[in-house]
Design a protein around this motif. Structure first.
Motif, PDB file in Angstrom:
ATOM      1  N   ARG A 124       0.842  -1.180   0.000  1.00 46.15           N
ATOM      2  CA  ARG A 124       0.000   0.000   0.000  1.00 46.15           C
ATOM      3  C   ARG A 124       0.886   1.241   0.000  1.00 46.15           C
ATOM      4  O   ARG A 124       1.953   1.252   0.614  1.00 46.15           O
ATOM      5  CB  ARG A 124      -0.899   0.027   1.230  1.00 46.15           C
ATOM      6  N   PRO A 125       0.445   2.305  -0.671  1.00 44.88           N
ATOM      7  CA  PRO A 125       1.245   3.528  -0.670  1.00 44.88           C
ATOM      8  C   PRO A 125       1.156   4.246   0.686  1.00 44.88           C
ATOM      9  O   PRO A 125       0.275   3.958   1.500  1.00 44.88           O
ATOM     10  CB  PRO A 125       0.609   4.365  -1.772  1.00 44.88           C
ATOM     11  N   THR A 126       2.057   5.170   0.896  1.00 43.33           N
ATOM     12  CA  THR A 126       2.053   5.991   2.107  1.00 43.33           C
ATOM     13  C   THR A 126       2.188   7.452   1.718  1.00 43.33           C
ATOM     14  O   THR A 126       2.663   7.779   0.627  1.00 43.33           O
ATOM     15  CB  THR A 126       3.210   5.614   3.043  1.00 43.33           C
ATOM     16  N   SER A 127       1.766   8.333   2.613  1.00 40.90           N
ATOM     17  CA  SER A 127       1.944   9.762   2.390  1.00 40.90           C
ATOM     18  C   SER A 127       2.394  10.423   3.686  1.00 40.90           C
ATOM     19  O   SER A 127       2.143   9.910   4.784  1.00 40.90           O
ATOM     20  CB  SER A 127       0.649  10.416   1.886  1.00 40.90           C
ATOM     21  N   THR A 128       3.058  11.545   3.543  1.00 48.82           N
ATOM     22  CA  THR A 128       3.452  12.353   4.695  1.00 48.82           C
ATOM     23  C   THR A 128       2.946  13.774   4.497  1.00 48.82           C
ATOM     24  O   THR A 128       2.707  14.208   3.363  1.00 48.82           O
ATOM     25  CB  THR A 128       4.977  12.394   4.862  1.00 48.82           C
ATOM     26  N   ILE A 129       2.766  14.475   5.620  1.00 47.23           N
ATOM     27  CA  ILE A 129       2.511  15.912   5.581  1.00 47.23           C
ATOM     28  C   ILE A 129       3.722  16.575   6.221  1.00 47.23           C
ATOM     29  O   ILE A 129       3.907  16.509   7.438  1.00 47.23           O
ATOM     30  CB  ILE A 129       1.216  16.289   6.330  1.00 47.23           C
ATOM     31  N   ASP A 130       4.566  17.159   5.387  1.00 49.33           N
ATOM     32  CA  ASP A 130       5.822  17.738   5.870  1.00 49.33           C
ATOM     33  C   ASP A 130       5.629  19.132   6.435  1.00 49.33           C
ATOM     34  O   ASP A 130       6.346  19.553   7.347  1.00 49.33           O
ATOM     35  CB  ASP A 130       6.849  17.795   4.729  1.00 49.33           C
ATOM     36  N   ALA A 131       4.695  19.866   5.873  1.00 53.41           N
ATOM     37  CA  ALA A 131       4.458  21.228   6.333  1.00 53.41           C
ATOM     38  C   ALA A 131       2.984  21.557   6.099  1.00 53.41           C
ATOM     39  O   ALA A 131       2.398  21.128   5.098  1.00 53.41           O
ATOM     40  CB  ALA A 131       5.339  22.218   5.573  1.00 53.41           C
ATOM     41  N   PRO A 132       2.356  22.246   7.042  1.00 49.53           N
ATOM     42  CA  PRO A 132       2.933  22.774   8.286  1.00 49.53           C
ATOM     43  C   PRO A 132       3.026  21.692   9.362  1.00 49.53           C
ATOM     44  O   PRO A 132       2.516  20.589   9.174  1.00 49.53           O
ATOM     45  CB  PRO A 132       1.926  23.851   8.675  1.00 49.53           C
ATOM     46  N   ALA A 133       3.643  22.040  10.486  1.00 51.79           N
ATOM     47  CA  ALA A 133       3.745  21.105  11.596  1.00 51.79           C
ATOM     48  C   ALA A 133       2.401  20.974  12.293  1.00 51.79           C
ATOM     49  O   ALA A 133       1.580  21.894  12.277  1.00 51.79           O
ATOM     50  CB  ALA A 133       4.817  21.581  12.580  1.00 51.79           C
ATOM     51  N   ASN A 134       2.183  19.809  12.895  1.00 45.45           N
ATOM     52  CA  ASN A 134       0.956  19.596  13.652  1.00 45.45           C
ATOM     53  C   ASN A 134       0.833  20.642  14.764  1.00 45.45           C
ATOM     54  O   ASN A 134       1.782  20.884  15.513  1.00 45.45           O
ATOM     55  CB  ASN A 134       0.961  18.195  14.251  1.00 45.45           C
TER      56      ASN A 134
END
Length: 723
Positions: free
Chosen positions: A618-628
């Motif tokens: 399965r693919p993955t994704s990240t949220i690099d910006a903005p920070a949580n």
């Protein structure tokens, strides 16, 4: 007043004063004098014929009321010609419908069932210009038949669909085609300057309908000035009002009309966003009601479709002027129709490829010599009737392979045959799947369109019956209210339309025939059809490394077949599925062969097969910006999306925690929705920014790869945007 009307009125007057008929005829021509002579010499020749085939123009869009209000030039078709209100395309989809028109045949006889066989939504069925060429139709269709009738043939606009095969079809003297679905900066393939045809890119600021208008004018003038008595047949196929193609640089509306009709609203008929669709095919049961975003889409699309037709109206006005100036009007038939109708939120659907009235019923107007002005006829006609009608207007007869029926007698005298006596039924066929509200649905179906009723059989096994005299919007499927004898008759009658001496045909939809990988969660699936009905579909699944076969539970040596689940056994069209997908390593190559059997035990003469691998990851994704937890002045979010395969897109959900509403891309809406963002192939990054969004926000991203695998758990953050 044209010559025919003048002579007719003169004869009536002379008869009223008791002049004998032979003397009256002679005197009428003497009185008409010099006016009669040149026109009589022209009308003694074969008529010129122009066919205008619009793209996705439903009969409501081209109704007399709409044309009277918005299109003064197109309105002449309603006021000066005859309108046929009950003409239906037999496969409501661009490429197949155009092939049906040019061949005068149903799609099961042309073999052009889909727009493009190289995409998954085709379900493995053939179509496209390559298939049209391979079946010899370049040498044997309406264009070659009209050349044989002594006509110069001209084609301007959209030929089939996509038209990537860059060959000038034999039957067209002038072949000026546009490729793709761009209104601005489109690509041409034309023999205007090279008899073998050449590709050229139009300027990004050039609007295709304007280019076509100039070419139509030039071709007619050049032909008229050539000193020949040869009549011409012109097939003009504009893109309008087709929805804008992906990546079109300038949209679908000509720049000068962008601000026209700002308040134009769609007429919301009872079938728009239909409240209850559970009486219809089970394929539609998962289609939700249109949320505010989709209703806005329908409204915008409605206005754009009307505005795209505004330039066509200008073109038609220029065409009338040219014909009048050259003295060709009295000897020219002009037909106006469309390749299919269109649902714009009706029954919760967008597009066509279904047996509903809005998709199959298209406008049909005819102007020409002796055509009664303002006449309306409701005879049951079909798109496949157009070719034999044109051939008969040209003085020839259509070849015996044609399935259609010439309606030339009705053009001149619509009351010569009672409307209900003209034809019993027309066959409607569909094979392609459709993407609706971002989900794919198999819309395979066969249907009988009768004078005022519709009987449909869907590939999922559902049957539908609508009485259009009491239910014109097809809101109530009354199949359960008719007795079994009538149901059996309708099913048997439907079979008679597809009595073709061919063996059953099987296709493999998943994994897709040209794909290398498939989603590990997806079952094997496909379709099968036969005029007698399908009884079973058998599969052979081989592991290519050792040639062992799957028996449903384990791999074993030898030749083994497993039966798929047939959704609609005993009927002409069915889907099939196989859920027991074998467990293999990610680098193992598999093969599938599929064979259908009809109710008499006959099976395919050729076996479709697919070589593929199963994609386990399965693919993955990240949220690099903005920070949580970040506090921002303006929203700008970005990240990565990765997989061993190719990630096609990221679905971004933006929810205002305070209001509970979701961002649609243009506004906040109550229903759950997402933004579909592209992922860069070079660095696997995605991004989204919008300075109009503010509030306490929940943001999540979920990646999807090209096998259809979806990220298991979305990546999410909470941020505050105060702008």
């Amino acid at each position: 007043m044209n010559l025919h009307q003048l002579i007719r009125n003169m004869l009536k007057f002379l008869a009223s004063i008791k002049i004998p008929i032979p003397a009256a005829i002679g005197l009428a021509f003497v009185v008409c004098g010099n006016f009669a002579n040149p026109v009589l010499s022209q009308t003694s020749q074969k008529p010129n014929i122009i066919l205008i085939n619009l793209d996705d123009a439903d009969s409501e869009l081209m109704s007399p009321a709409t044309m009277a209000m918005l299109y003064p030039n197109l309105n002449r078709f309603a006021t000066e010609g005859i309108r046929f209100t009950n003409l239906h395309v037999t496969t409501p989809l661009c490429g197949p419908s155009r092939a049906c028109l040019l061949r005068g045949q149903y799609a099961h006889n042309t073999g052009i069932r889909t727009n493009d066989p190289f995409v998954p939504r085709s379900n493995g069925f053939g179509g496209g210009m390559r298939h049209y060429f391979d079946r010899g139709f370049f040498e044997n269709d309406l264009s070659t038949w009209m050349k044989a009738a002594g006509y110069r043939t001209m084609m301007i606009g959209k030929f089939l669909h996509g038209d990537v095969l860059k060959i000038v079809p034999t039957g067209w003297d002038d072949f000026y085609s546009f490729l793709g679905a761009d209104y601005y900066g489109a690509i041409r393939f034309s023999n205007q300057f090279d008899p073998n045809g050449e590709v050229r890119h139009e300027d990004v600021n050039s609007y295709r309908t304007r280019i076509e208008a100039g070419e139509i004018d030039n071709l007619i003038r050049a032909h008229n000035n050539g000193g020949t008595n040869t009549p011409f047949f012109m097939y003009y196929a504009p893109l309008a009002p087709h929805n804008q193609g992906p990546g079109s640089p300038g949209g679908m509306v000509e720049a000068q009309y962008m601000n026209l009709w700002p308040g134009l609203q769609q007429q919301l008929a009872p079938d728009f966003n239909e409240a209850n669709i559970f009486d219809k095919t089970t394929v539609m049961h998962s289609i939700p009601l249109l949320n505010s975003q989709w209703q806005d889409t329908a409204s915008i699309r409605n206005r754009d479709r009307h505005l795209a037709m505004k330039t066509v109206d200008d073109l038609v006005g220029e065409l009338f002027e040219t014909l009048d100036e050259l003295g060709l009007t009295d000897n020219t038939f002009i037909m106006l129709t469309s390749d299919n109708g269109y649902c714009n939120g009706h029954h919760r659907l967008f597009g066509k490829s279904d047996p509903f009235h809005r998709s199959t019923c298209v406008p049909m107007y005819v102007l020409g010599p002796n055509v009664p002005h303002g006449a309306v006829a409701n005879h049951l006609l079909a798109h496949i009737d157009i070719a034999p009608t044109i051939i008969e207007l040209a003085g020839n007869t259509a070849p015996p392979t044609v399935d259609g029926l010439s309606f030339k007698p009705l053009i001149i005298d619509p009351i010569s045959t009672p409307e209900r006596d003209w034809r019993d039924a027309v066959l409607i066929e569909n094979w392609e799947s459709r993407s609706l509200q971002r989900e794919d649905h198999n819309f395979g179906s066969f249907a009988l369109r009768m004078f005022d009723s519709v009987y449909a059989e869907w590939a999922d096994g559902t049957s539908e019956y609508y009485k259009l005299d009491s239910d014109p919007f097809q809101l109530r499927n009354v199949i359960d209210t008719i007795d079994q004898n009538q149901r059996d008759f309708l099913a048997s009658y439907l079979r008679t339309f597809r009595s073709v001496p061919e063996k059953p045909e099987t296709t493999i939809s998943t994994p897709f025939a040209l794909g290398e990988f498939m989603n590990k969660k997806a079952p094997f699936s496909g379709m099968a059809e036969d005029d007698e009905g399908i009884s079973r579909v058998a599969l052979v699944i081989r592991r290519m490394s050792d040639w062992q076969c799957w028996n449903g539970a384990n791999w074993q040596p030898g030749y083994v077949r497993v039966d798929a689940h047939v959704t609609n056994p005993g009927h002409q069209l069915t889907t099939w599925t196989y859920d027991a997908v074998p467990t293999v390593t990610s680098d193992e190559i598999l093969g599938i062969w599929a064979r259908a059997y009809d109710v008499n035990g006959f099976n395919d003469s050729t076996l479709p097969w697919v070589i593929f691998q199963i994609d386990h990851s399965r693919p993955t994704s990240t949220i690099d910006a903005p920070a949580n937890g970040a506090v921002l002045d303006s929203l700008a979010v970005s990240g990565t999306a990765r997989d061993e395969r190719t990630v096609t897109d990221v679905r971004l959900v933006i929810r205002n925690i305070s209001t509970g509403k979701y961002w649609s891309g243009t506004q906040w809406v109550s229903s759950w929705t997402y933004l579909q963002l592209p992922v860069s192939a070079s660095n696997q990054r995605w991004s989204y920014a919008n300075s109009d969004i503010s509030g306490n926000l929940y943001i999540s991203s979920r990646a999807i790869d090209d096998s259809g695998n979806v990220q298991a758990t979305p990546t999410s953050i909470n941020v505050v945007v105060s702008n």
